[in-house]
Design an enzyme around this catalytic site. Structure first.
Site, PDB file in Angstrom:
ATOM      1  N   ASP A   1      -6.084   2.942  76.812  1.00 27.42           N
ATOM      2  CA  ASP A   1      -5.854   2.734  78.253  1.00 27.42           C
ATOM      3  C   ASP A   1      -7.000   3.138  79.186  1.00 27.42           C
ATOM      4  O   ASP A   1      -7.608   4.191  79.000  1.00 27.42           O
ATOM      5  CB  ASP A   1      -4.657   3.573  78.708  1.00 27.42           C
ATOM      6  CG  ASP A   1      -3.504   3.559  77.745  1.00 27.42           C
ATOM      7  OD1 ASP A   1      -3.508   2.749  76.827  1.00 27.42           O
ATOM      8  OD2 ASP A   1      -2.605   4.386  77.921  1.00 27.42           O
TER       9      ASP A   1
ATOM     10  N   GLU B   1       5.414   2.624  79.918  1.00 30.32           N
ATOM     11  CA  GLU B   1       4.243   3.496  79.942  1.00 30.32           C
ATOM     12  C   GLU B   1       3.342   3.099  81.113  1.00 30.32           C
ATOM     13  O   GLU B   1       3.439   2.006  81.642  1.00 30.32           O
ATOM     14  CB  GLU B   1       3.449   3.359  78.637  1.00 30.32           C
ATOM     15  CG  GLU B   1       4.277   3.666  77.399  1.00 30.32           C
ATOM     16  CD  GLU B   1       3.480   3.576  76.090  1.00 30.32           C
ATOM     17  OE1 GLU B   1       3.609   4.487  75.268  1.00 30.32           O
ATOM     18  OE2 GLU B   1       2.749   2.591  75.895  1.00 30.32           O
TER      19      GLU B   1
HETATM   20  C1  FRU Z   1      -0.210   3.642  76.274  1.00 36.63           C
HETATM   21  C2  FRU Z   1      -0.124   5.054  75.738  1.00 36.63           C
HETATM   22  C3  FRU Z   1       0.241   5.995  76.850  1.00 36.63           C
HETATM   23  C4  FRU Z   1      -0.317   7.290  76.363  1.00 36.63           C
HETATM   24  C5  FRU Z   1      -1.573   6.859  75.672  1.00 36.63           C
HETATM   25  C6  FRU Z   1      -1.959   7.700  74.489  1.00 36.63           C
HETATM   26  O1  FRU Z   1      -1.054   2.806  75.585  1.00 36.63           O
HETATM   27  O2  FRU Z   1       0.807   5.109  74.690  1.00 36.63           O
HETATM   28  O3  FRU Z   1       1.612   6.045  77.138  1.00 36.63           O
HETATM   29  O4  FRU Z   1      -0.555   8.176  77.417  1.00 36.63           O
HETATM   30  O5  FRU Z   1      -1.371   5.537  75.261  1.00 36.63           O
HETATM   31  O6  FRU Z   1      -3.191   7.324  73.975  1.00 36.63           O
END
Ligand code: FRU
Length: 704
Positions: free
Chosen positions: A25, A235
């Site tokens: 992300d 998320e």
């Molecule tokens: C989304 C996610 C988020 C988390 C991160 C961990 O892709 O699962 O919810 O903070 O990636 O790398």
């Protein structure tokens, strides 16, 4: 570590990638003092997910990036055990020093201290092991809490706040969700003079909205959800204002939510909901919340599968293979009661005989009289692939609309056991005879389909406002620090369904092109529209090819685009329907089209499509459940004008497609295998296409 020259196979040339290693992300997008910062989920130790840290890069134009040192690095104890990972979050510049993190950086003319403007990162601390923090907070194994860190040198070096975590646990009524509480997006809300945070209770599909005066102490104000696409983890939320139709007096608010699994294709997806925000609660516009139990406007039910004591034959349908003699099933007993979201008691399922059953369940013929066919669907992702149809390799599990012996629409499952609405635009076949064929040609476990509530309607039935109709756009985050009219978003150009397997080295994953967001009324509906940031045009070469055809005849027309720009380019198409049924462009193709990525418009189905079935390497995912190959559509009716506009950004391993004014986008990775597969061809299918204008520019690499 070896410095990359950014010219490895599949290395994106104008999309952001880390030098090496795994990225997911985008985090902490903030614009300050003429600099765009991007932080990102990063593994300093390898090419798959792990040791999550925040990488960092900066840019002055959103296209050229300078890689900087790791901002927040995963903490490991002396035995090598991970103590704290830095999960996704956001960043703000605390100009008024509400946090008290500012430090004196010198004196002004009168001898008074001049203070820094601290950059504050608000992130999720993910604690894999139970321990007690140095400030005495007891942490449970797997806990996810919200924490902050600050920087007084514009994001270069960071100090973790000694009061962390600042929100250790979710509110008491969700106390059991302490392992699924993450991804704080924080911004300054001027009307209430407060910081606002929106964070996710992932498996509850609930967003929590908090406020704060100082970024350290937070008060829970409200919650939002679940709504719309809600069968999967929510998320990376983002909440921000936009002007409607460029009218600065008409401000609305938008929530962006990542959902995984349960995305529009399979795995990860991004949805948006438009509404209002008063500093405490986000209230969705009623027209933007879709009640899954409500049938689409102007519906006629074709088949609701409520007759669970009848066979398909008794209902006038035909069932072949293992399904001969069977009929609709009681939803409650299908797949050991795991299926959710069906209407009434009965559903159609191919989940019989321990999943292994194969055959076809076919509807009686009907005349198409309305513009849409909608239905509820769940099950495995095994798309209909025209290249294997009718061969021993055909493993489709899909519902298909057949007109004159041809499959004109097809939908497979999204690898979930939750029924979601999908709609086909069938305006192009009104008056014609058709039937539905539900094919399950796959004997493997999980290869089944559930269908319910097939209706004919005047309007589509949406599950959600999908922000992107391709498979590779997730965890989209927006920039803090820009005016409302410049709200800019970046998504992770990958999908958890296969992200850890994509065939790139020594980095893995790219970001989407930054996109400017706006709200526009189109066909009486407010749409979140997006366009690549304007600075991308500084990378365009002079025109490589440009031509207007008053009519382009049926067939393929090769376009000669000189190297070396032919695998990194922008293709702009404008055209109007002639006698043909499809028009578009074939990219990254070889002479015989055994390899190709096809992007076009289907005049009958009224959609933009991306076909990556033959795009190159697609076998890097475990073959039995390969979720990479596919044909993706975004409905975009030709009305109000007959002219269709499509703009395509092709990089070394992706295509991003924008339709119309940007009301639809499709983002898709591709991994062309043959280096010779660089041909560009226009095609018109089923007849000619009128008033075609094509313009192609190369896109210069940002790494040279
Ligand atoms: C989304 C996610 C988020 C988390 C991160 C961990 O892709 O699962 O919810 O903070 O990636 O790398």
């Amino acid at each position: 570590m070896v410095q990359s020259c950014f010219n490895e196979e599949y290395r994106p040339q104008f999309h952001f990638t880390p030098q090496n290693n795994w990225m997911n992300d985008p985090n902490g997008l903030v614009y300050h003092d003429g600099v765009y910062h991007i932080f990102y989920q990063y593994n300093p130790n390898g090419n798959t997910w792990g040791y999550m840290s925040w990488g960092h890069a900066i840019s002055t134009d959103l296209v050229h990036w300078k890689h900087l040192q790791i901002a927040l690095e995963c903490e490991v104890d002396s035995n090598g055990n991970v103590i704290e990972m830095f999960f996704s979050g956001s960043a703000v510049v605390d100009v008024n020093n509400t946090s008290g993190f500012a430090v004196s950086i010198g004196k002004d003319g009168t001898g008074k201290d001049v203070f820094s403007q601290p950059m504050v990162a608000i992130y999720t601390s993910c604690y894999p092991t139970a321990h007690t923090t140095s400030n005495g907070q007891v942490i449970r194994q797997g806990q996810q809490s919200q924490s902050i860190a600050f920087s007084n040198d514009n994001g270069l070096t960071w100090t973790k706040y000694n009061g962390n975590p600042i929100i250790p646990s979710p509110p008491v009524e969700y106390a059991d969700q302490y392992k699924q509480f993450r991804d704080p997006f924080v911004f300054w809300h001027t009307p209430s003079l407060k910081w606002i945070m929106v964070a996710s209770l992932a498996i509850k599909q609930i967003l929590l909205i908090y406020s704060s005066n100082n970024l350290k102490d937070w008060t829970l104000e409200s919650q939002f959800g679940p709504h719309n696409a809600r069968f999967g983890e929510w998320e990376c939320p983002s909440l921000f204002p936009l002007y409607l139709d460029d009218n600065t007096a008409a401000e609305k608010w938008v929530i962006l939510i990542g959902i995984n699994p349960g995305g529009v294709i399979v795995g990860s997806g991004t949805q948006s909901i438009i509404g209002s925000f008063d500093g405490k609660s986000f209230v969705a516009d009623p027209s933007d919340v879709y009640d899954p139990a409500e049938l689409p406007f102007g519906s006629t039910v074709f088949q609701d599968f409520e007759s669970t004591s009848s066979t398909f034959e008794e209902l006038g349908w035909t069932a072949t293979g293992d399904f001969a003699g069977t009929g609709p099933q009681k939803g409650s007993i299908v797949n050991a009661g795991k299926v959710q979201g069906y209407l009434g008691n009965g559903i159609m399922t191919t989940c019989l005989f321990g999943n292994g059953g194969t055959g076809t369940i076919m509807s009686p013929k009907f005349i198409i009289r309305k513009d849409y066919i909608s239905f509820l669907i769940a099950g495995g992702y095994y798309p209909y692939n025209p290249a294997t149809a009718g061969t021993s390799e055909d493993n489709q599990v899909s519902i298909n609309l057949v007109v004159e012996g041809e499959i004109v629409h097809s939908q497979t499952g999204t690898n979930t056991e939750s029924l979601v609405w999908r709609s086909w635009n069938v305006a192009g076949w009104v008056g014609q005879e058709a039937y539905l064929a539900i094919n399950d040609f796959n004997t493997s476990q999980s290869a089944h389909l559930h269908i319910d509530e097939i209706v004919f309607s005047d309007c589509p039935k949406d599950e959600a406002n999908w922000n992107d109709f391709g498979p590779d756009y997730y965890a989209a985050a927006t920039y803090n620090g820009l005016p409302t009219s410049e709200r800019t978003v970046i998504g992770w150009m990958n999908n958890w369904a296969y992200a850890n397997n994509i065939p790139t080295s020594t980095w893995r994953s790219a970001m989407s092109i930054p996109r400017t967001l706006a709200l526009k009324t189109i066909n009486n509906k407010i749409r979140l529209v997006q366009q690549p940031v304007s600075s991308l045009s500084t990378l365009y070469t002079s025109t490589l090819y440009s031509h207007n055809f008053s009519s382009l005849e049926c067939g393929e027309t090769k376009v000669s685009v000189p190297a070396p720009f032919n695998s990194s380019m922008k293709v702009a198409l404008k055209f109007t329907r002639g006698g043909g049924t499809k028009f578009g462009v074939i990219l990254c193709s070889n002479e015989t089209n055994t390899q190709k990525t096809v992007i076009g418009y289907d005049f009958l189905g009224q959609n933009i499509f991306v076909d990556r079935f033959k795009s190159g390497n697609s076998s890097f995912v475990e073959s039995e459940r390969n979720t990479f190959p596919g044909y993706f559509i975004a409905t975009m009716p030709t009305k109000p004008t007959d002219e269709i506009e499509i703009s395509i950004l092709l990089d070394w391993s992706s295509v991003e497609v924008f339709g119309g004014q940007g009301q639809v986008a499709l983002t898709s990775q591709i991994f062309p295998l043959e280096h010779s597969a660089t041909q560009v061809k226009l095609f018109s299918e089923g007849g000619s296409t009128r008033s075609v204008s094509v313009s192609i520019n190369g896109i210069n690499s940002v790494w040279k």
